[in-house]
Design a protein around this motif. Structure first.
Motif, PDB file in Angstrom:
ATOM      1  N   ASP A  18       0.823  -1.208   0.000  1.00  0.00           N
ATOM      2  CA  ASP A  18       0.000   0.000   0.000  1.00  0.00           C
ATOM      3  C   ASP A  18       0.856   1.257   0.000  1.00  0.00           C
ATOM      4  O   ASP A  18       0.560   2.217  -0.717  1.00  0.00           O
ATOM      5  N   ASP A  62      -0.164   7.006   3.825  1.00  0.00           N
ATOM      6  CA  ASP A  62      -0.053   5.701   4.494  1.00  0.00           C
ATOM      7  C   ASP A  62       0.778   5.761   5.771  1.00  0.00           C
ATOM      8  O   ASP A  62       1.380   4.782   6.174  1.00  0.00           O
ATOM      9  N   HIS A  79      -5.543   6.414   5.871  1.00  0.00           N
ATOM     10  CA  HIS A  79      -6.742   5.640   6.197  1.00  0.00           C
ATOM     11  C   HIS A  79      -6.639   4.959   7.559  1.00  0.00           C
ATOM     12  O   HIS A  79      -7.456   4.101   7.883  1.00  0.00           O
ATOM     13  N   LYS A  97     -11.020   2.829   2.838  1.00  0.00           N
ATOM     14  CA  LYS A  97     -10.207   2.717   1.628  1.00  0.00           C
ATOM     15  C   LYS A  97      -8.735   2.631   1.993  1.00  0.00           C
ATOM     16  O   LYS A  97      -8.296   3.236   2.973  1.00  0.00           O
ATOM     17  N   SER A  98      -7.969   1.903   1.219  1.00  0.00           N
ATOM     18  CA  SER A  98      -6.523   1.879   1.403  1.00  0.00           C
ATOM     19  C   SER A  98      -5.947   3.229   0.990  1.00  0.00           C
ATOM     20  O   SER A  98      -6.584   4.005   0.271  1.00  0.00           O
ATOM     21  N   LEU A 101      -5.819   3.469  -2.771  1.00  0.00           N
ATOM     22  CA  LEU A 101      -7.073   3.812  -3.433  1.00  0.00           C
ATOM     23  C   LEU A 101      -7.382   5.300  -3.276  1.00  0.00           C
ATOM     24  O   LEU A 101      -7.854   5.950  -4.218  1.00  0.00           O
ATOM     25  N   HIS A 122      -7.120  -2.114  -7.074  1.00  0.00           N
ATOM     26  CA  HIS A 122      -8.130  -2.989  -6.470  1.00  0.00           C
ATOM     27  C   HIS A 122      -7.472  -4.112  -5.667  1.00  0.00           C
ATOM     28  O   HIS A 122      -7.857  -4.379  -4.523  1.00  0.00           O
ATOM     29  N   ASN A 124      -4.480  -4.209  -4.401  1.00  0.00           N
ATOM     30  CA  ASN A 124      -3.831  -3.629  -3.232  1.00  0.00           C
ATOM     31  C   ASN A 124      -4.850  -3.321  -2.141  1.00  0.00           C
ATOM     32  O   ASN A 124      -4.600  -3.564  -0.954  1.00  0.00           O
ATOM     33  N   ASN A 125      -5.999  -2.803  -2.536  1.00  0.00           N
ATOM     34  CA  ASN A 125      -7.044  -2.455  -1.572  1.00  0.00           C
ATOM     35  C   ASN A 125      -7.544  -3.706  -0.842  1.00  0.00           C
ATOM     36  O   ASN A 125      -7.708  -3.705   0.380  1.00  0.00           O
ATOM     37  N   ASP A 128      -4.640  -4.889   1.534  1.00  0.00           N
ATOM     38  CA  ASP A 128      -4.323  -4.013   2.665  1.00  0.00           C
ATOM     39  C   ASP A 128      -5.450  -3.966   3.686  1.00  0.00           C
ATOM     40  O   ASP A 128      -5.193  -3.902   4.888  1.00  0.00           O
TER      41      ASP A 128
END
Length: 312
Positions: A18, A62, A79, A97-98, A101, A122, A124-125, A128
């Motif tokens: 992420d 992040d 997030h 959401k990551s 995203l 997607h 990755n989301n 994570d």
């Protein structure tokens, strides 16, 4: 979001996919908006907390929002749960959401979307946020494991900063084999090798397999009496990384004691550089997580020493 400030640097999380996705996407966005290559820096939580913040403007993603980065002309995209209000910085925050995203949403608003990035963001989301019910959960975990196995900057160099090159990358075949062959063996071994660090925290020793999935299975099956499980990883530079997992939001409380951070049930920290080995790390963690117990033991040892000296 209109009129984004021009950043001097982009700062992201080094430990996972992420952070890689979010950081590179922000670099791409800065290039589009300001026609310049903005440097990307990545940090583990402990190193991040120690970094001096000298820049007049930075984009941060992040990494937990906190008061020290609530600065004028700073943009924070995150997030993780945070109680700090944004009074000066621009904060884009969404627990659902990551970071990747959230950054991709900005990219799409500026014409930087693509089918390849749609797919990668997607995956990755899903990985994570640990969306177990998503049909892509297994393959998403393989993508996330690329960073765990090969590390942030190695992978960044391999794809030359081009995220699209991760899609169907040959190394995913390695992740697939590791998952199918190593995880069952690793789970069976780790289940027998859990050490108590405190009444609520257990250290899971690992030899092979995806540590995150193994620990997740241990928690799901309630295979240990500990609500929080820890794994340890020693990087090539000697830094020891702590990964924490739980089911009921307890992991983040332990991570904060270690000057780390992350999600309620999935977080991490890095130990002081004076901790050189895994056995030393276990001893250190026991001391940190059992302060009253350690203080009592030290008092008893001092008492015994005093009695011994008095009898000489």
């Amino acid at each position: 979001m209109d009129n984004l400030p021009k950043p001097d640097v982009i700062l992201t999380h080094e430990s996972d996919l992420d952070g890689l996705v979010a950081g590179v996407l922000l670099q791409r966005l800065a290039k589009k908006l300001f026609d310049t290559e903005v440097p990307l820096e990545a940090y583990h939580y402990n190193m991040w907390k120690q970094r001096e913040l000298k820049e007049k403007c930075a984009w941060v993603t992040d990494l937990n929002f906190e008061a020290r980065i609530d600065r004028p002309n700073w943009l924070v995209i995150d997030h993780h749960a945070s109680e700090a209000p944004a009074k000066q910085a621009r904060l884009i925050h969404d627990l659902t959401k990551s970071a990747g995203l959230l950054c991709y949403d900005l990219c799409q608003q500026n014409g930087l979307g693509s089918p390849e990035l749609d797919r990668l963001v997607h995956l990755n989301n899903v990985a994570d946020l640990f969306l177990e019910d998503d049909p892509d959960f297994v393959i998403a975990a393989d993508y996330a494991n690329l960073v765990k196995v090969y590390q942030f900057w190695n992978l960044h160099s391999l794809i030359e900063g081009q995220l699209e090159r991760l899609l169907n990358h040959p190394l995913l075949e390695v992740m697939d084999v590791k998952r199918r062959v190593e995880n069952p063996l690793g789970f069976a071994w780790s289940k027998k090798n859990v050490t108590e660090l405190s009444p609520t925290v257990g250290f899971v020793d690992t030899v092979i397999g995806n540590n995150n999935l193994i620990v997740h299975q241990l928690l799901e099956e309630k295979a240990t009496p500990f609500p929080v499980l820890i794994t340890l990883f020693r990087r090539t530079n000697g830094l020891i990384i702590v990964s924490l997992r739980s089911k009921d939001g307890e992991a983040i409380k332990v991570a904060e004691k270690l000057q780390g951070g992350g999600h309620a049930n999935a977080c991490g920290a890095s130990l002081p550089r004076s901790i050189k080995t895994i056995p030393d790390a276990i001893t250190y963690l026991k001391q940190i997580l059992n302060p009253k117990k350690e203080a009592t033991l030290n008092s008893l040892e001092n008492l015994f020493d005093s009695v011994s000296i008095g009898n000489q």
